[in-house]
Design a protein around this motif. Structure first.
Motif, PDB file in Angstrom:
ATOM      1  N   GLU A  30      38.776  71.582  92.519  1.00 56.62           N
ATOM      2  CA  GLU A  30      37.650  71.943  93.378  1.00 56.62           C
ATOM      3  C   GLU A  30      37.481  70.927  94.506  1.00 56.62           C
ATOM      4  OE1 GLU A  30      34.629  73.843  95.170  1.00 56.62           O
ATOM      5  OE2 GLU A  30      36.013  74.611  93.651  1.00 56.62           O
ATOM      6  N   GLU A  31      37.608  69.636  94.178  1.00 56.82           N
ATOM      7  CA  GLU A  31      37.527  68.607  95.213  1.00 56.82           C
ATOM      8  C   GLU A  31      38.654  68.769  96.222  1.00 56.82           C
ATOM      9  OE1 GLU A  31      35.355  66.138  95.814  1.00 56.82           O
ATOM     10  OE2 GLU A  31      34.036  66.750  94.177  1.00 56.82           O
ATOM     11  N   ASN A  32      39.861  69.037  95.741  1.00 50.34           N
ATOM     12  CA  ASN A  32      41.002  69.229  96.634  1.00 50.34           C
ATOM     13  C   ASN A  32      40.829  70.467  97.502  1.00 50.34           C
ATOM     14  OD1 ASN A  32      42.526  66.966  96.022  1.00 50.34           O
ATOM     15  ND2 ASN A  32      43.638  67.959  94.377  1.00 50.34           N
ATOM     16  N   ARG A  33      40.271  71.516  96.916  1.00 46.11           N
ATOM     17  CA  ARG A  33      40.051  72.742  97.699  1.00 46.11           C
ATOM     18  C   ARG A  33      39.103  72.483  98.869  1.00 46.11           C
ATOM     19  NH1 ARG A  33      36.468  76.078  98.835  1.00 46.11           N
ATOM     20  NH2 ARG A  33      34.950  74.957  97.548  1.00 46.11           N
ATOM     21  N   ALA A  34      38.001  71.780  98.586  1.00 42.35           N
ATOM     22  CA  ALA A  34      37.033  71.477  99.640  1.00 42.35           C
ATOM     23  C   ALA A  34      37.652  70.574 100.709  1.00 42.35           C
ATOM     24  CB  ALA A  34      35.794  70.829  99.033  1.00 42.35           C
ATOM     25  N   THR A  35      38.406  69.563 100.271  1.00 47.74           N
ATOM     26  CA  THR A  35      39.017  68.632 101.222  1.00 47.74           C
ATOM     27  C   THR A  35      40.094  69.313 102.059  1.00 47.74           C
ATOM     28  OG1 THR A  35      38.632  66.836  99.647  1.00 47.74           O
ATOM     29  CG2 THR A  35      40.167  66.401 101.433  1.00 47.74           C
ATOM     30  N   LEU A  36      40.909  70.140 101.416  1.00 50.86           N
ATOM     31  CA  LEU A  36      41.966  70.838 102.151  1.00 50.86           C
ATOM     32  C   LEU A  36      41.381  71.829 103.146  1.00 50.86           C
ATOM     33  CD1 LEU A  36      44.976  71.236 102.549  1.00 50.86           C
ATOM     34  CD2 LEU A  36      44.959  72.917 100.699  1.00 50.86           C
ATOM     35  N   PRO A  90      43.509  79.074  91.280  1.00 46.32           N
ATOM     36  CA  PRO A  90      43.233  77.677  91.638  1.00 46.32           C
ATOM     37  C   PRO A  90      44.453  76.768  91.650  1.00 46.32           C
ATOM     38  CG  PRO A  90      41.592  78.510  90.087  1.00 46.32           C
ATOM     39  CD  PRO A  90      42.677  79.551  90.166  1.00 46.32           C
ATOM     40  N   SER A  91      45.471  77.090  90.849  1.00 45.53           N
ATOM     41  CA  SER A  91      46.651  76.221  90.787  1.00 45.53           C
ATOM     42  C   SER A  91      47.430  76.198  92.111  1.00 45.53           C
ATOM     43  CB  SER A  91      47.577  76.663  89.653  1.00 45.53           C
ATOM     44  OG  SER A  91      48.013  77.994  89.848  1.00 45.53           O
ATOM     45  N   LEU A  92      47.143  77.118  93.020  1.00 45.88           N
ATOM     46  CA  LEU A  92      47.828  77.146  94.316  1.00 45.88           C
ATOM     47  C   LEU A  92      47.430  75.980  95.213  1.00 45.88           C
ATOM     48  CD1 LEU A  92      47.714  80.929  95.324  1.00 45.88           C
ATOM     49  CD2 LEU A  92      49.749  79.597  94.735  1.00 45.88           C
ATOM     50  N   VAL A  93      46.315  75.323  94.907  1.00 43.06           N
ATOM     51  CA  VAL A  93      45.810  74.325  95.836  1.00 43.06           C
ATOM     52  C   VAL A  93      46.780  73.162  96.007  1.00 43.06           C
ATOM     53  CG1 VAL A  93      44.471  72.958  94.156  1.00 43.06           C
ATOM     54  CG2 VAL A  93      43.736  73.072  96.532  1.00 43.06           C
ATOM     55  N   MET A  94      47.459  72.722  94.936  1.00 37.78           N
ATOM     56  CA  MET A  94      48.373  71.595  95.069  1.00 37.78           C
ATOM     57  C   MET A  94      49.608  71.937  95.898  1.00 37.78           C
ATOM     58  SD  MET A  94      46.942  68.951  94.019  1.00 37.78           S
ATOM     59  CE  MET A  94      48.335  68.019  94.640  1.00 37.78           C
ATOM     60  N   PRO A  95      50.280  73.081  95.687  1.00 38.00           N
ATOM     61  CA  PRO A  95      51.392  73.420  96.591  1.00 38.00           C
ATOM     62  C   PRO A  95      50.962  73.480  98.058  1.00 38.00           C
ATOM     63  CG  PRO A  95      51.479  74.806  94.642  1.00 38.00           C
ATOM     64  CD  PRO A  95      50.199  74.038  94.558  1.00 38.00           C
ATOM     65  N   LEU A  96      49.765  73.978  98.320  1.00 40.80           N
ATOM     66  CA  LEU A  96      49.275  74.037  99.701  1.00 40.80           C
ATOM     67  C   LEU A  96      49.030  72.634 100.257  1.00 40.80           C
ATOM     68  CD1 LEU A  96      46.817  77.065  99.503  1.00 40.80           C
ATOM     69  CD2 LEU A  96      49.067  76.997 100.569  1.00 40.80           C
ATOM     70  N   ILE A  97      48.581  71.722  99.402  1.00 47.64           N
ATOM     71  CA  ILE A  97      48.393  70.341  99.834  1.00 47.64           C
ATOM     72  C   ILE A  97      49.734  69.725 100.216  1.00 47.64           C
ATOM     73  CG2 ILE A  97      47.893  68.017  98.940  1.00 47.64           C
ATOM     74  CD1 ILE A  97      45.451  69.226  97.561  1.00 47.64           C
ATOM     75  N   TYR A  98      50.759  70.000  99.414  1.00 45.65           N
ATOM     76  CA  TYR A  98      52.080  69.456  99.732  1.00 45.65           C
ATOM     77  C   TYR A  98      52.609  70.032 101.047  1.00 45.65           C
ATOM     78  CZ  TYR A  98      51.971  67.831  94.899  1.00 45.65           C
ATOM     79  OH  TYR A  98      51.618  67.222  93.725  1.00 45.65           O
TER      80      TYR A  98
END
Length: 358
Positions: A30-36, A90-98
């Motif tokens: 959730e934190e990563n989603r908001a930051t991204l 929700p697991s998509l957030v990390m690949p999108l961050i990369y």
């Protein structure tokens, strides 16, 4: 052996135990989603502004135009996926961050290669900043940084003049190591702060005696329930009979045990997510889009189960159906509470439970 375990936890789980890190994953995502969301929006605006400025000053043939436009479109695509796809997966957030980080690194490397006669600056800046933007396992961030350093080093060795390439190689390796070590320890600090914030929130929303969500959480979530149901919302209001008498005759530990037993039974029947202890001996549970008969049967079976253990609970049940112009959840709770009072009065009218006979 203990030192090895601590180092392993530091690298893989930011200093936490594996189970602790796993429990923290929803909050991390959730934190990563908001930051991204924030940074991809800023990135799209920045690259779009660079593209427009380049068009105005240099026309369509400017060499930077393709990288500006591509980067802006990728940032916009990331933003759209974060808003529409990540809530469902929700697991998509990390690949999108990369992908986001690779775009930044790629842009930094590209700009550095455009000025082959000068040492790289933007690539080094992105290398230092990017690992600190998000929450991630330190090992993942370190591997990505190492891959960028290796790729950049091989590229400048081929493209740039030997003296400039040597400077770039030294800078990238040195600052890459700084980024890795700083990223590991900053991630430890950030993850521990997030874990502490989660623990504080849990304590503020949890009834410590029973483990149920408390009155504070109940009040905060009431407004969410109209959106959680598509057809019907049912409220079950329960009140324990005889708590005061049990405390007086057998002591407060016996009363506490009764409350824990009732809470555990309600949690089992109605689920932990929507069951609350709202008072000393009062409990509320919500069910969404279930038949009224099913909930009434569950409440009656629960009452009989507790009766067999020597505990008595009065239940009131009320429901409201959509469509409603405004679903008044407080009125629904009040209606269920009134039903509970009627059941409680009927309980004490029975001779064996009449307080005046004692």
């Amino acid at each position: 052996m203990e030192l090895f375990r601590k180092c392993k936890n530091l690298i893989f789980y930011a200093g936490l135990e594996r189970e602790e890190f796993s429990e923290l994953l929803p909050a991390v995502r959730e934190e990563n989603r908001a930051t991204l969301t924030l940074y991809s929006r800023l990135g799209a605006v920045m690259f779009a502004a660079l593209f427009i400025t380049s068009l105005i000053t240099g026309g369509f043939t400017t060499v930077n135009n393709p990288i500006y436009l591509t980067s802006a479109l990728v940032m916009l695509l990331i933003l759209l996926l974060v808003k529409h796809a990540v809530p469902k997966q929700p697991s998509l957030v990390m690949p999108l961050i990369y992908v986001f980080q690779i775009v930044l690194y790629g842009f930094g490397v590209y700009v550095s290669l455009l000025h082959a006669e000068k040492p790289a600056v933007s690539a080094v800046a992105f290398l230092l900043v990017s690992p600190l933007l998000f929450y991630d396992k330190p090992i993942h961030s370190a591997l990505l940084t190492a891959a960028v350093v290796a790729g950049f080093s091989m590229t400048v060795h081929v493209v740039k003049e030997p003296d400039v390439a040597a400077t770039d190689l030294w800078n990238m390796v040195a600052f890459g190591l700084v980024a890795i070590f700083a990223g590991v320890f900053m991630m430890k600090i950030k993850i521990r702060a997030l874990a502490q914030a989660k623990q504080i929130a849990h304590l503020s929303e949890t009834d410590l005696l029973t483990g149920l969500k408390n009155r504070n959480h109940f009040e905060n979530r009431l407004g969410e329930y109209p959106a959680l149901c598509s057809e019907k919302l049912i409220c079950v209001y329960g009140d324990v009979n005889g708590l005061h008498e049990l405390n007086n005759t057998k002591g407060h530990p016996a009363g506490d045990q009764m409350l824990r037993t009732v809470a555990g039974a309600m949690m089992k029947r109605f689920g932990a997510e929507h069951t609350y202890r709202v008072g000393g001996d009062e409990f509320v549970a919500f069910r969404t889009d279930r038949p009224m008969e099913e909930v009434e049967t569950a409440a009656e079976e629960l009452r009989q189960e507790l009766d067999e253990q020597g505990y008595h609970v009065s239940f009131g049940i009320a429901s409201v159906e959509k469509p409603e112009a405004v679903m008044d959840v407080r009125s629904l709770v009040h209606e269920a509470e009134q039903g509970m009072y009627r059941a409680k009065q009927a309980f004490y009218r029975r001779p064996e439970h009449n307080r005046r006979n004692r």
